[in-house]
Design a protein around this motif. Structure first.
Motif, mmCIF file in Angstrom:
data_model
loop_
_atom_site.group_PDB
_atom_site.id
_atom_site.type_symbol
_atom_site.label_atom_id
_atom_site.label_comp_id
_atom_site.label_asym_id
_atom_site.label_seq_id
_atom_site.Cartn_x
_atom_site.Cartn_y
_atom_site.Cartn_z
ATOM 1 N N UNK A 220 4.815 9.024 21.481
ATOM 2 C CA UNK A 220 6.149 8.450 21.334
ATOM 3 C C UNK A 220 6.257 7.535 20.120
ATOM 4 N N UNK A 221 5.199 6.799 19.805
ATOM 5 C CA UNK A 221 5.225 5.966 18.600
ATOM 6 C C UNK A 221 5.242 6.841 17.356
ATOM 7 N N UNK A 222 4.587 7.990 17.413
ATOM 8 C CA UNK A 222 4.582 8.905 16.273
ATOM 9 C C UNK A 222 5.974 9.475 16.020
ATOM 10 N N UNK A 223 6.647 9.883 17.078
ATOM 11 C CA UNK A 223 7.952 10.532 16.936
ATOM 12 C C UNK A 223 9.068 9.525 16.698
ATOM 13 N N UNK A 224 9.075 8.416 17.457
ATOM 14 C CA UNK A 224 10.232 7.521 17.442
ATOM 15 C C UNK A 224 10.039 6.250 16.618
ATOM 16 N N UNK A 225 8.838 5.986 16.155
ATOM 17 C CA UNK A 225 8.605 4.845 15.267
ATOM 18 C C UNK A 225 8.184 5.289 13.873
ATOM 19 N N UNK A 226 7.135 6.088 13.803
ATOM 20 C CA UNK A 226 6.586 6.462 12.493
ATOM 21 C C UNK A 226 7.505 7.432 11.761
ATOM 22 N N UNK A 227 8.036 8.428 12.461
ATOM 23 C CA UNK A 227 8.892 9.419 11.798
ATOM 24 C C UNK A 227 10.134 8.793 11.156
ATOM 25 N N UNK A 228 10.906 7.937 11.858
ATOM 26 C CA UNK A 228 12.065 7.323 11.196
ATOM 27 C C UNK A 228 11.676 6.427 10.020
ATOM 28 N N UNK A 229 10.581 5.674 10.161
ATOM 29 C CA UNK A 229 10.145 4.806 9.062
ATOM 30 C C UNK A 229 9.672 5.628 7.872
ATOM 31 N N UNK A 230 8.986 6.743 8.138
ATOM 32 C CA UNK A 230 8.560 7.623 7.062
ATOM 33 C C UNK A 230 9.768 8.220 6.351
ATOM 34 N N UNK A 231 10.785 8.591 7.113
ATOM 35 C CA UNK A 231 12.021 9.098 6.510
ATOM 36 C C UNK A 231 12.665 8.072 5.598
ATOM 37 N N UNK A 232 12.658 6.812 6.021
ATOM 38 C CA UNK A 232 13.233 5.754 5.191
ATOM 39 C C UNK A 232 12.423 5.570 3.914
ATOM 40 N N UNK A 233 11.102 5.600 4.010
ATOM 41 C CA UNK A 233 10.286 5.451 2.814
ATOM 42 C C UNK A 233 10.456 6.618 1.852
ATOM 43 N N UNK A 234 10.665 7.815 2.380
ATOM 44 C CA UNK A 234 10.929 8.950 1.511
ATOM 45 C C UNK A 234 12.223 8.743 0.723
ATOM 46 N N UNK A 235 13.260 8.261 1.392
ATOM 47 C CA UNK A 235 14.532 7.988 0.712
ATOM 48 C C UNK A 235 14.358 6.895 -0.345
ATOM 49 N N UNK A 236 13.638 5.828 -0.001
ATOM 50 C CA UNK A 236 13.420 4.739 -0.949
ATOM 51 C C UNK A 236 12.609 5.209 -2.154
ATOM 52 N N UNK A 237 11.653 6.085 -1.912
ATOM 53 C CA UNK A 237 10.811 6.593 -3.002
ATOM 54 C C UNK A 237 11.623 7.467 -3.955
ATOM 55 N N UNK A 238 12.480 8.318 -3.377
ATOM 56 C CA UNK A 238 13.272 9.242 -4.208
ATOM 57 C C UNK A 238 14.366 8.519 -4.976
ATOM 58 N N UNK A 239 15.012 7.546 -4.310
ATOM 59 C CA UNK A 239 16.168 6.885 -4.934
ATOM 60 C C UNK A 239 15.846 5.489 -5.439
#
Length: 239
Positions: A220-239
């Motif tokens: 659950x931490x992988x799906x509901x904590x790490x995945x959303x935070x990883x998505x945010x870091x991907x956006x920050x890295x790209x933009x």
């Protein structure tokens, strides 16, 4: 009764935010902590109640309409609050918020998530309405109805789409922006709600499904904590 309960939470939080704004302007850290806590409490408490209304007829129209309406209401009443650790990471990444202030806000969000869960369990124990009957006996009502890998990818994708849309909508007039964001959230809930719950918010996931985190913390931490935070870091890295 559920609508009155959620409306009461919104009104109470609005009064608390206004009181904090008047009395604590001279103490910025305490002010930021309390405002973020009150705002996150509103979202978590209302979503906990909304989660019980998913089976109200006609399905899924009632649940989606309420999701849209309350997302708009949150956007109008909680301006300036992130209510999501992923949203707090952006100003920290850009240097607009110090590490200390960002940490305080994230701590406030998790405190609010826990308080909202305790408050809603107390309300449900009173069994004031039919949806409240048996709500406390559900235990881990798992929202993850697919494989771990697929759930991770879905929450990651939804987080990327949501965070990207929020960034791109910053130039839109605020009175239209809240409706665009609410429409997007409703579409994501419709698309993936039956697979993962379409939460893409770590504190909201914890407030809704704390029992599942206790039972299956790693998945659950992988799906509901790490995945959303990883998505945010991907956006920050790209933009």
């Amino acid at each position: 009764s559920s609508l009155l309960l959620m409306s009461g939470v919104v009104v109470a939080v609005g009064l608390c935010r206004r009181l904090a704004r008047r009395r604590l302007r001279s103490r910025p850290e305490l002010f930021a902590f309390l405002v973020e806590m009150f705002s996150t409490f509103q979202i978590c408490a209302c979503t906990n109640e909304l989660s019980l209304l998913g089976n109200v007829e006609p399905k899924p129209h009632t649940a989606l309409t309420l999701t849209y309406g309350f997302t708009v209401l949150h956007g109008l009443t909680l301006a300036g609050s992130a209510c999501n650790p992923c949203g707090t990471l952006q100003p920290m990444w850009g240097g607009a918020t110090s590490l200390r202030m960002g940490g305080l806000k994230i701590a406030a969000q998790f405190v609010a998530a826990l308080l909202a869960r305790v408050f809603m369990h107390f309300v449900w124990s009173l069994e004031m309405t039919e949806p409240h009957l048996g709500a406390l006996s559900q235990g881990c009502s798992s929202p993850m109805q697919t494989t771990l890998v697929q759930a991770f990818c879905i929450e990651l994708l939804f987080s990327v789409v949501f965070q990207l849309a929020v960034l791109r909508a910053e130039s839109v007039n605020p009175k239209y922006r809240v409706h665009l964001v609410a429409l997007l959230v409703t579409m994501l809930v419709y698309a993936g709600g039956n697979l993962t719950g379409a939460i893409f918010n770590p504190v909201l996931a914890f407030s809704l499904h704390a029992d599942c985190f206790y039972d299956k913390f790693l998945s659950y931490s992988l799906v509901y904590w790490i995945a959303p935070c990883l998505g945010k870091f991907l956006i920050l890295y790209v933009f």
